[in-house]
Structure formats: structure tokens, C-alpha cells
Design a protein around this motif. Structure first.
Motif, PDB file in Angstrom:
ATOM      1  N   ALA A 127      -2.602  40.023  12.809  1.00 62.83           N
ATOM      2  CA  ALA A 127      -2.765  40.271  14.244  1.00 62.83           C
ATOM      3  C   ALA A 127      -4.243  40.398  14.630  1.00 62.83           C
ATOM      4  N   ASN A 128      -5.006  40.991  13.746  1.00 67.70           N
ATOM      5  CA  ASN A 128      -6.411  41.232  14.091  1.00 67.70           C
ATOM      6  C   ASN A 128      -7.342  40.211  13.456  1.00 67.70           C
ATOM      7  N   VAL A 129      -6.819  38.985  13.237  1.00 65.49           N
ATOM      8  CA  VAL A 129      -7.616  37.999  12.519  1.00 65.49           C
ATOM      9  C   VAL A 129      -8.890  37.646  13.291  1.00 65.49           C
ATOM     10  N   GLU A 130      -9.942  37.460  12.532  1.00 60.94           N
ATOM     11  CA  GLU A 130     -11.235  37.119  13.108  1.00 60.94           C
ATOM     12  C   GLU A 130     -11.344  35.590  13.162  1.00 60.94           C
ATOM     13  N   TYR A 131     -12.008  35.042  14.137  1.00 63.65           N
ATOM     14  CA  TYR A 131     -12.222  33.587  14.200  1.00 63.65           C
ATOM     15  C   TYR A 131     -13.703  33.285  14.043  1.00 63.65           C
ATOM     16  N   VAL A 132     -13.989  32.203  13.373  1.00 61.46           N
ATOM     17  CA  VAL A 132     -15.389  31.775  13.281  1.00 61.46           C
ATOM     18  C   VAL A 132     -15.515  30.391  13.899  1.00 61.46           C
ATOM     19  N   THR A 133     -16.664  30.122  14.465  1.00 61.01           N
ATOM     20  CA  THR A 133     -16.917  28.813  15.047  1.00 61.01           C
ATOM     21  C   THR A 133     -17.380  27.877  13.937  1.00 61.01           C
ATOM     22  N   LYS A 178     -10.453  33.251  10.160  1.00 58.72           N
ATOM     23  CA  LYS A 178     -11.146  33.633   8.921  1.00 58.72           C
ATOM     24  C   LYS A 178     -10.130  34.296   7.997  1.00 58.72           C
ATOM     25  N   VAL A 179      -9.451  33.454   7.220  1.00 59.84           N
ATOM     26  CA  VAL A 179      -8.506  33.985   6.228  1.00 59.84           C
ATOM     27  C   VAL A 179      -8.873  33.391   4.873  1.00 59.84           C
ATOM     28  N   ASP A 180      -8.403  34.020   3.814  1.00 63.37           N
ATOM     29  CA  ASP A 180      -8.796  33.605   2.465  1.00 63.37           C
ATOM     30  C   ASP A 180      -8.344  32.191   2.121  1.00 63.37           C
TER      31      ASP A 180
END
Lengths: 349, 470
Positions: free
Chosen positions: B140-146, B328-330
């Protein structure tokens, strides 16, 4: 303008004749008794199997294309004696039944594939030109002329990648030797020192076109010269000569020196496929090869001369071989066709 | 018991022939390989060789007889010492009648009638249904990267190469040059020349080499500098990689990825500007992916590398430099064969993939200003195609437009149109609309090239046509 190649005669009829020797060649190591008898039995199995396949084709039990290996038996049997079964890879084109049997694949499974039955090596879905055995490291069976050469080079690449000393035996015919990808593969194989023995089975005719009508350089052992790949011309009708040259080539590969080319000068007695009347060569040429250079008769003569087996003992071998072939034919005739559900299987893993 | 020699078929189509000559006479000894007779068909004269040994004891069909049916007994051979052999009858098959010949006499041992032949004639079994997996749930709190598509592709390869020592990448300029389009940047430095392999310019050869390596269990990533050059290698992609599993009865898989830029770039002319999605999507045994976003590029390339089947992964040079938000996930692995609803809407469904999505997305934004609420489906995978997601959307909107850069005839849009007709005909409120590249080789001149490609205005016009708002 039609130009008659000056080398027609030499290449068309007598090139292999010059090389083929039924008497002992000082450069060729003699076989032991066991080797002779094994070669005899293995070659005879291919001969009888192919004769039976031809007969079953005539009865409508085998469909489509069927390319027989009769006459060329010494090539695969001699080469197989140089490698480790199930470890080193073998790959070839569409004239492949002999290679499978030489690799130790079961005659029943091969024949049942020819008849398109469920007990065939490919469950009846491959046919004459498409059989494989991971267990025996036999990678086909390929119907596009020359394709197996790049694929076999990839098998050699994998050997090197895995840092093994395994060798890929990559067979092609004199016709395939003119395909572009063969030279792309030669280049990469030598560039990266890949362990691949390229075996060019020169049976003198690419379907109906003789070597001299299709090839600017008819010495196929020289086809790797511009890449620096060593090559040898071999009397492919003499199983001892095949084994001797094969051992040199395999050793070269195993020691990391890169690929090696062997031109096997051989001869196919039958037409290109079952429906080929073979008008492009004389009956005399065929019968001369059969009577003077037959690979099986050569072994037979030596065995009898040395008293390593009697006529009766050789006849017993023949009976055993016939029994194997008859069992294969029987199985292939009575086995069921694949289940209709097989239409949709094996498309994706 | 004497062995019958049967009239042979010399081709799959031969039913009868003329027995033109007996080469052997009654009483002659016969060995395997001896020519015993000559047979004439409409095409050629062929020799009949003996398979069995013995003495020719009887000739049943006289020389010169025409119209001898295949499998008719033409002679008998009495085998040498046949009574002495205790083993299996040497030639039970020789006396059998062939199942395919209606003229075959009923005698001797009969081969098994293929048990499924009737069923095959009366009905082809249905293709098994497959259910694509859903995208994995993200925290739910996943971070996104450009990230650019280029970086996403490189990261996907690097992650999979770290994970599995059998994965390697090969192609022109992939190593020392760092990739013609810099997709393999840094891989040589991390993985070395053994696993990042610069090839000569030799597509046919290295594609085949890659397939051979895959047969033996390695997992090659074969980069084509562009898919235009893969036409030199297409025989190996289709005949060697895609068909071998089937031809081997399931024995020999081919875990390989063919990837590289596909479709038009900019001003590179006809030979360097073609979309191959429709071509490869025809082939059973292949999976075909064409991602649009960086997240899909990464997640689907990782999935492709892990897939045990040959995958054609079609990228796009113009998209390489575009940025997207990537979670940003493994270990971002996305399901092959699952479409993604890119934008929810209710009035019309726009189905696209790859760079076609850029037109679809802009068109949807403009259409929103015209009070047309478009739903956009990004196919992501062309084969297997997730037609269920498309059909679900059409059931809601009743109207569809497909968008692709490829040629119109037999294109991906044509297939989608058929599938919708077959699966959602009653839900359609208008014929399916289609926007494609024009039916011309790609021109070089800037103005003509622009005309040859699809554009946002064409998508809007197609949507207006299917919504009857033009």
C-alpha cells in the motif's frame, strides 16, 4: 552459358574412389576385434533399419519425406566411437535416422515416429526429420538445410560457457555447406574457440545437384581456411578412417583449440528422398560404389580374413539386427496414433 | 512361409503404377538391396529393392501390367532358413496391408487401425482455455521512482543476470560499446565478457547459436540492434525456437528472449521502420511482448527471461528515453499475457500497445474535453492476447478503436476486431474502428513520414466515428 566444370569427372565419380581403400592404409589404425564387430553390428542396424523404413514407406505406413542413410553408415558409426554417449552433443539435418540409432536411441521409438504413432520419440508430432533425445544428447533432426549448423555451434557455445570439455558434433551435407549461416557459424566458432566438430557428409549430391555443379570449392575440408579452422578429407566409407580422423578432431576441440572440419567422402545409394528416381547419376556409378566401397562389406571382409568371426557368426549378428528391426517395424505398425488431445500439447511450457 | 513383395508407393500421393520390368527371374537368389523390378509412375521410373533375402519363388504380376494398385502382392520370396529362426517373424510388416490404401487386400496380419482417426475427422478437439494471472499486489505504501524505459530494461537484465548464472546477453555492440542504444550499459563491467558477448554482424548465425545454447539449457538474451535485422534470423526464431518443443513431443524447450527496438524510429527510411508485432503474433510456440511504460518494460522483461519459452520482446527507440513512475520493489515481475487497463472510462474502449499507447493516451485526454470518456487498454502482450480484458471493457462501452503503428492488413487490430465480433458481437453499438500505420513502405521525407504514421487526430476521428459524434 553452360560451363561444364573441369573437375566433373574427379568429383563426380572418382574422388572418393581414390581415397577409399579396402586394403589396410598405413595411416589408419586397425580396429580391435571388438571394435570391428561393434562397427559391423551398428552399421548393419542402420542399413537394415533404413531398408525396412523404405519398405514401410512403400506400403504407405510412413508419410511425407523420408531420407534414407544407406551407404553413409560408416560416418556416424565411426564418429560416435570418438565421443561419450549422453555427454557430447550430436545434431544433424534431415537425413537423420542413422544418427539417432548411432547415438543409442531406440529403434522402436524412431520407427514409430516415422509412422506417426504415439510411441515415437516425438509422440508422432515430429516425423522423420524431427526427433530428439535429451538423454542421448541428440538435438535433432532439422528440416531447414544448414540451420543445424548454427544450432550446433550454440551447443558448443554452451559447453564453453559451462567450462566443460564436452564437444558438439555438428553434421551437415555437401548441400548445406553452401548456406550462409554455415560461415557465420564458422566465424564465431573460431573467434570464440568453440568445441564444435563440423562434419560435412559429402555424398556428392545435394538432392540432384552434384558437388561440382554447386560448389566453387569442392574440397570441403578447406571451407574453414579463411577462418583458420583446420580441416581434413576423410574416406567416409572406411569406418576406421572416420574414427581416426574423428579422434583427432575431438581431441582438438576438447583441448580448447576451437572447431575442426571433417569432410567425409561418402555416398548415398538411394535417392535423395523416396520419390527421387536419381536420374542425375549413372547406375554404374551407384553399383560400383556398392560393390567396391561398401562400408559394411569392408568390415565384413576384414573380419573374415582375420578369422575374427565365421560366416555363421556374422549371420547371427545379422539375425539379431533383423530381429531388432522387425520388432521396431511391428511396434511402429501396431502402435496407436497420438491421442487427439496431443494436438494442443507441447506448444508452450 | 514365403514373404509377399507388395507394390510399393513411391510418393505419398501414388495409388497405382505400371510394373514395367522384372530385373530378377523366378529362381534367382535375392539379397537386401538388390533391385528386383522397375516401376513406372506418372512422374518417374523407380527401382524396387529387396528388403528380404531368399529366392524369388513366384512372380504374381507380369511385366508390362499397368494400373497395379499400391500394396498388391507382386511376387513371393522364400526366405533362407526361415524355419530355423526361432525369434520373431522377421517381416510381419511386409505382409501387412497399409491402413491408408483403400485398395489394400485383406490378408496377412493387419496393422492396428489408428483408433482416433474417426474422431479426428469428425471434430477437432477444442483448444484448452488459459487464464492469465493478475498483476501482483503492490504494498500500500509503495514508493515510486522516475525511470526511463532504457534504465528499466537494463535493470531488468542486470537483476536477472545476478539471479541466474545461466542468463547471458549477446548481440552487436552490447558489451564494449555499451549497447547501440545503451540498453546494456554497465553490464560488461558487472558481468564480464563471458556473459555479455559482443557478436559479429551476423544475425542469422548468432540467433541460431543462441537457440542452440537455449536447447542445452542456458537462458540467452539475444539483442537485435533493431528488429528489422531480425528478418535475417527469422527462420531460427520461428522454425528453430518456436516449433521445436512441439516437434520434440515436449522434450526440448527453448528458454530464450529475442529483444531490441522495433517499429519506426525517426527518419530512418523503409528498411529500418517496421513493426513486427503482427508477424510474430501469428506463431504458436512464441510469446510476444510489446511494452509501453517503464514499469511494464521492467516487469515483463524479467518475466520473459524467466519464462521457459521463446519470447519476442519488442521495444521502441522513441520510448527508450521516456520517463515513467516505476514501483520500487525488490523483484518486479509482471504476468505475460495480461493486459492492463491504463485509464478507466465508459464511452469507448481504445485498445493499443507499445508506442501506439502514446497516441491513445493523448487522444483520451483531448476526448475528455469533448465529454467522451475513453477507457484505454494496454495489451502489453500481443501473444497470448488477453482478449477477455478487452471483451469485458467492450461489454461496458459498446465501442472500440484499436491503435497500432504496424501495417493495416492482417494487423493486430484486425485480430482484435475478429475476437470482439466473436465474443462480444451483441454488445457492439458500432463497427470496430482501427487506426494503423499507412499501407506504404516508410518514406524518408519528414512530411511524408508523418503522414505514414498514425496520429492523435486519427485516433480522435476514429473514436468520434464509433461514438457517432463526428
Amino acid at each position: 552459358m553452360a560451363v561444364r566444370p573441369p573437375s566433373e569427372k574427379r568429383q563426380g565419380a572418382s574422388a572418393a574412389t581414390d581415397k577409399a581403400r579396402t586394403t589396410d592404409d598405413p595411416k589408419i589404425a586397425d580396429f580391435t576385434k571388438d571394435e570391428e564387430l561393434k562397427a559391423y553390428s551398428d552399421m548393419l542396424l542402420i542399413r537394415r533399419f533404413e531398408e525396412k523404413a523404405g519398405q514401410m514407406y512403400g506400403m504407405g505406413l510412413i508419410g511425407g519425406f523420408c531420407h534414407l542413410y544407406i551407404g553413409q553408415e560408416a560416418v556416424v558409426v565411426g564418429m560416435q566411437m570418438c565421443i561419450v554417449e549422453g555427454q557430447d552433443q550430436v545434431i544433424t539435418g534431415y537425413r537423420d535416422h542413422g544418427h539417432m540409432l548411432a547415438c543409442g536411441m531406440d529403434a522402436k521409438g524412431v520407427m514409430a515416429e516415422l509412422t506417426g504413432r504415439r510411441g515415437g520419440y516425438s509422440k508422432g508430432k515430429g516425423g522423420s526429420m524431427h526427433m530428439f533425445s535429451r538423454e542421448k544428447q541428440f538435438f535433432g533432426g532439422h528440416g531447414i538445410v544448414g540451420a543445424q549448423v548454427s544450432l550446433g555451434t550454440g551447443l558448443g557455445f554452451a559447453n564453453k560457457y559451462r567450462e566443460t570439455d564436452h564437444v558438439s558434433l555438428t553434421y551437415m551435407g555437401d548441400g548445406a555447406a553452401n548456406q550462409g549461416q554455415v560461415y557465420e557459424s564458422f566465424n564465431m566458432a573460431q573467434l570464440w574457440k568453440l568445441p564444435v566438430v563440423y562434419i560435412i557428409e559429402n555424398n556428392r549430391y545435394a538432392m540432384g545437384t552434384s558437388v561440382s555443379r554447386a560448389s566453387a570449392q569442392t574440397d570441403f575440408s578447406k571451407r574453414g581456411v579463411s577462418f583458420g579452422i583446420p580441416g581434413e578429407q576423410v574416406d567416409g566409407m572406411d569406418v576406421r578412417a572416420v574414427k581416426a580422423a574423428g579422434e583427432r578432431a575431438v581431441k582438438h576441440c576438447r583441448e580448447g583449440h576451437g572447431p575442426f572440419i571433417l569432410e567425409m567422402q561418402t555416398y548415398r545409394y538411394r535417392g535423395h528422398s523416396m520419390s527421387d528416381p536419381a536420374k542425375y547419376r549413372t547406375k554404374d556409378e551407384v553399383s560400383r560404389m556398392r560393390t567396391e566401397h561398401d562400408p559394411i562389406e569392408q568390415v565384413r571382409a576384414r573380419v573374415l580374413e582375420r578369422g575374427w568371426a565365421s560366416e555363421d557368426e556374422l549371420k547371427d549378428i545379422d539375425k539379431d539386427v533383423r530381429a531388432v528391426v522387425a520388432e521396431a517395424a511391428d511396434f511402429a505398425t501396431h502402435d496407436s496414433e497420438p491421442d487427439v488431445a496431443e494436438l494442443w500439447t507441447d506448444i508452450l511450457l | 512361409m514365403p514373404i509377399d513383395i507388395l507394390m510399393p508407393a513411391l510418393s505419398p500421393t501414388m495409388e497405382e503404377g505400371k510394373l514395367s520390368k522384372w530385373v530378377k527371374k523366378v529362381g534367382d537368389a535375392v539379397k537386401s538391396g538388390d533391385v528386383i523390378a522397375e516401376i513406372e509412375t506418372d512422374k518417374a521410373t523407380m527401382e524396387v529393392e529387396a528388403v528380404d533375402e531368399g529366392t524369388l519363388s513366384e512372380i504374381l504380376v507380369a511385366e508390362g501390367t499397368e494400373g497395379v494398385k499400391v500394396n498388391t502382392p507382386i511376387a513371393k520370396i522364400t526366405g533362407e532358413g526361415e524355419d530355423a529362426v526361432g525369434g520373431p517373424k522377421p517381416d510381419s510388416a511386409a505382409t501387412a496391408s497399409a491402413p491408408k490404401s483403400p485398395a489394400a487386400p485383406e490378408q496377412g496380419e493387419k496393422p492396428a487401425t489408428p483408433e482416433n482417426s474417426e474422431k479426428t475427422v469428425s471434430g477437432v478437439p477444442a483448444a484448452p482455455a488459459t487464464q492469465p494471472l493478475a498483476d501482483p499486489d503492490l504494498p500500500a505504501n509503495v514508493e515510486y521512482v522516475t525511470m526511463t524505459v532504457r534504465e528499466a530494461l537494463r535493470d531488468a537484465m542486470a537483476e536477472e543476470m545476478r539471479r541466474d548464472g545461466n542468463v547471458f546477453v549477446m548481440g552487436e555492440e552490447v558489451a564494449e560499446y555499451q549497447g547501440a542504444y545503451k540498453i546494456t550499459q554497465g553490464l560488461l563491467q558487472e558481468f564480464g565478457a563471458r556473459r555479455v558477448v559482443d557478436t559479429p554482424i551476423t544475425e542469422h548465425g548468432f540467433a541460431g547459436l543462441g537457440v542452440g545454447a537455449a536447447f542445452s539449457g542456458l537462458r540467452p538474451i539475444v539483442e537485435f540492434m533493431t528488429f528489422n535485422f531480425a528478418m535475417q534470423a527469422i527462420d531460427h526464431i520461428i522454425n528453430s525456437a518456436a516449433k521445436t518443443l512441439y516437434m520434440s513431443g515436449g522434450q526440448l524447450g527453448c528458454p530464450i528472449v529475442f529483444r531490441g527496438p522495433n517499429g519506426a524510429a525517426a527518419r530512418v527510411g523503409a528498411q529500418h521502420s517496421q513493426d513486427y508485432a503482427a508477424w510474430y503474433s501469428q506463431i504458436p510456440g512464441l510469446k510476444v511482448i510489446q511494452p509501453y511504460s517503464a514499469a511494464d518494460a521492467k516487469g515483463l522483461l524479467k518475466a520473459a527471461i524467466r519464462d521457459p519459452n521463446p519470447v519476442v520482446f519488442l521495444e521502441n527507440e522513441i520510448l527508450y528515453g521516456q520517463t515513467f513512475q516505476v514501483p520500487k520493489v525488490d523483484d518486479l515481475v509482471l504476468p505475460i499475457g495480461k493486459a492492463r487497463v491504463h485509464r478507466k472510462g465508459k464511452d469507448v474502449t481504445i485498445v493499443s500497445f507499445g508506442i501506439g499507447m502514446t497516441y491513445a493516451v493523448k487522444a483520451a485526454e483531448e476526448l475528455a474535453g469533448m465529454e467522451i470518456d475513453a477507457e484505454i487498454i494496454d495489451l502489453r502482450t500481443i501473444r497470448p492476447m488477453d482478449i477477455a480484458t478487452v471483451v469485458d471493457s467492450v461489454k461496458k462501452t459498446g465501442r472500440v478503436v484499436t491503435v497500432e503503428e504496424g501495417f493495416p492488413q492482417s494487423g493486430v487490430g484486425s485480430e482484435i476486431a475478429y475476437q470482439i465480433m466473436a465474443n462480444a458481437f451483441d454488445y457492439l453499438d458500432a463497427p470496430v474502428g482501427r487506426v494503423t500505420g499507412k499501407d506504404v513502405p516508410m518514406p524518408y521525407a519528414a512530411n511524408l513520414e508523418k503522414l505514414a504514421l498514425p496520429n492523435v487526430a486519427e485516433v480522435i476521428a476514429a473514436v468520434k466515428a464509433v461514438t457517432y459524434t463526428a
